[in-house]
Design a protein around this motif. Structure first.
Motif, PDB file in Angstrom:
ATOM      1  N   UNK A 154     -78.988 -26.377 114.292  1.00 47.33           N
ATOM      2  CA  UNK A 154     -79.877 -25.655 115.210  1.00 47.33           C
ATOM      3  C   UNK A 154     -80.809 -24.726 114.431  1.00 47.33           C
ATOM      4  N   UNK A 155     -80.279 -24.151 113.351  1.00 49.04           N
ATOM      5  CA  UNK A 155     -81.089 -23.263 112.514  1.00 49.04           C
ATOM      6  C   UNK A 155     -82.255 -24.049 111.891  1.00 49.04           C
ATOM      7  N   UNK A 156     -82.004 -25.322 111.552  1.00 49.67           N
ATOM      8  CA  UNK A 156     -83.081 -26.181 111.032  1.00 49.67           C
ATOM      9  C   UNK A 156     -84.119 -26.383 112.133  1.00 49.67           C
ATOM     10  N   UNK A 161     -84.362 -22.982 108.310  1.00 52.96           N
ATOM     11  CA  UNK A 161     -83.735 -23.712 107.216  1.00 52.96           C
ATOM     12  C   UNK A 161     -84.353 -25.097 107.170  1.00 52.96           C
ATOM     13  N   UNK A 162     -84.197 -25.763 106.029  1.00 52.29           N
ATOM     14  CA  UNK A 162     -84.640 -27.158 105.924  1.00 52.29           C
ATOM     15  C   UNK A 162     -83.420 -28.033 105.657  1.00 52.29           C
ATOM     16  N   UNK A 163     -83.574 -29.328 105.962  1.00 51.98           N
ATOM     17  CA  UNK A 163     -82.429 -30.234 105.790  1.00 51.98           C
ATOM     18  C   UNK A 163     -81.917 -30.286 104.354  1.00 51.98           C
ATOM     19  N   UNK A 164     -82.816 -30.101 103.369  1.00 55.93           N
ATOM     20  CA  UNK A 164     -82.345 -30.182 101.976  1.00 55.93           C
ATOM     21  C   UNK A 164     -81.310 -29.095 101.679  1.00 55.93           C
ATOM     22  N   UNK A 166     -79.046 -28.079 103.820  1.00 52.56           N
ATOM     23  CA  UNK A 166     -77.763 -28.599 104.327  1.00 52.56           C
ATOM     24  C   UNK A 166     -77.191 -29.608 103.327  1.00 52.56           C
ATOM     25  N   UNK A 167     -78.095 -30.393 102.751  1.00 47.86           N
ATOM     26  CA  UNK A 167     -77.641 -31.436 101.822  1.00 47.86           C
ATOM     27  C   UNK A 167     -77.026 -30.868 100.545  1.00 47.86           C
ATOM     28  N   UNK A 168     -77.135 -29.578 100.336  1.00 46.69           N
ATOM     29  CA  UNK A 168     -76.519 -28.972  99.150  1.00 46.69           C
ATOM     30  C   UNK A 168     -74.999 -28.901  99.273  1.00 46.69           C
ATOM     31  N   UNK A 169     -74.485 -29.073 100.490  1.00 47.54           N
ATOM     32  CA  UNK A 169     -73.027 -29.097 100.631  1.00 47.54           C
ATOM     33  C   UNK A 169     -72.551 -30.523 100.926  1.00 47.54           C
ATOM     34  N   UNK A 170     -71.366 -30.826 100.435  1.00 48.81           N
ATOM     35  CA  UNK A 170     -70.740 -32.132 100.658  1.00 48.81           C
ATOM     36  C   UNK A 170     -69.653 -31.948 101.702  1.00 48.81           C
TER      37      UNK A 170
END
Ligand code: AMP
Length: 197
Positions: A154-156, A161-164, A166-170
């Motif tokens: 939702x923050x994106x 925030x940007x999706x990249x 989020x992609x920093x976490x696995x």
């Protein structure tokens, strides 16, 4: 006998409480067992209570080294674990978290409360800022972190925030597969130790 060098070091953030479902303890034990049985070293907050204590016990029981780092003020409250391979009693929480981050090759968040969230967000934001490039994992078993990830999505949507980022976490739901992936991303290829009788 000389101490063997750990194959990798993984910092685990998790609750200082055990939670109220048996599955939480099981996850903590699976994580510790995997680390120990793959020749790894656990870096953690140094307490004996909650999931923290269970991860440490399981790591040691599986033959792994455990480095606990605890601020003086929490030695009593979190029952500092005197059985750790190394126990560092430091002056401040900031010192604790800095030392944990420096010693780790990768980070993993298990279920926990605000202390766990704070630690997770710290290494996540540090990664986004380029302070480190170590993998950061979230063990989302039984949907524990679904609410958090929904919120982040939702923050994106809301443009903060940007999706990249989020992609920093696995994310993973299975402890063993997630640990394997984090350790590989950190550049290691751990093999399960075969017990020679
Ligand atoms: P919790 O998830 O709240 O049970 O806390 C897990 C661990 O996070 C404990 O060892 C806390 O001492 C630690 N922790 C790290 N940073 C903080 C903070 N800013 N506030 C509270 N606990 C923290």
């Amino acid at each position: 006998m000389t101490k063997s060098t750990p194959a990798f070091s993984i910092c685990v953030y998790c609750g200082s409480k055990p939670g109220n479902k048996p599955g939480f303890a099981q996850l903590a034990e699976q994580v510790g067992t995997w680390i120990g049985s793959h020749g790894g070293q656990l870096i953690y907050g140094g307490g004996r209570n909650g999931l923290m204590g269970l991860v440490a016990e399981a790591t040691m029981a599986a033959g792994g080294a455990v480095v606990g780092i605890i601020p003086t003020a929490l030695v009593e409250k979190e029952w500092a674990h005197r059985g750790c391979t190394e126990l560092h009693v430091v002056d401040t929480m900031h010192e604790r978290k800095r030392m944990m981050a420096d010693k780790a090759d990768a980070f993993l968040a298990l279920p926990g409360g605000i202390g766990t969230f704070e630690e997770l967000f710290e290494v996540w934001t540090w990664r986004q800022l380029g302070y480190h490039d170590k993998p950061v994992g979230i063990l989302n078993s039984n949907g524990y972190y679904d609410g958090l990830m929904d919120f982040v999505a939702q923050v994106v949507q809301d443009g903060f925030m940007a999706n990249w980022q989020i992609d920093l976490v696995t994310l993973g739901t299975e402890p063993e597969a997630l640990l394997q992936s984090l350790v590989q991303k950190a550049g290691f290829s751990p093999q399960a130790k075969v017990e020679l009788l």
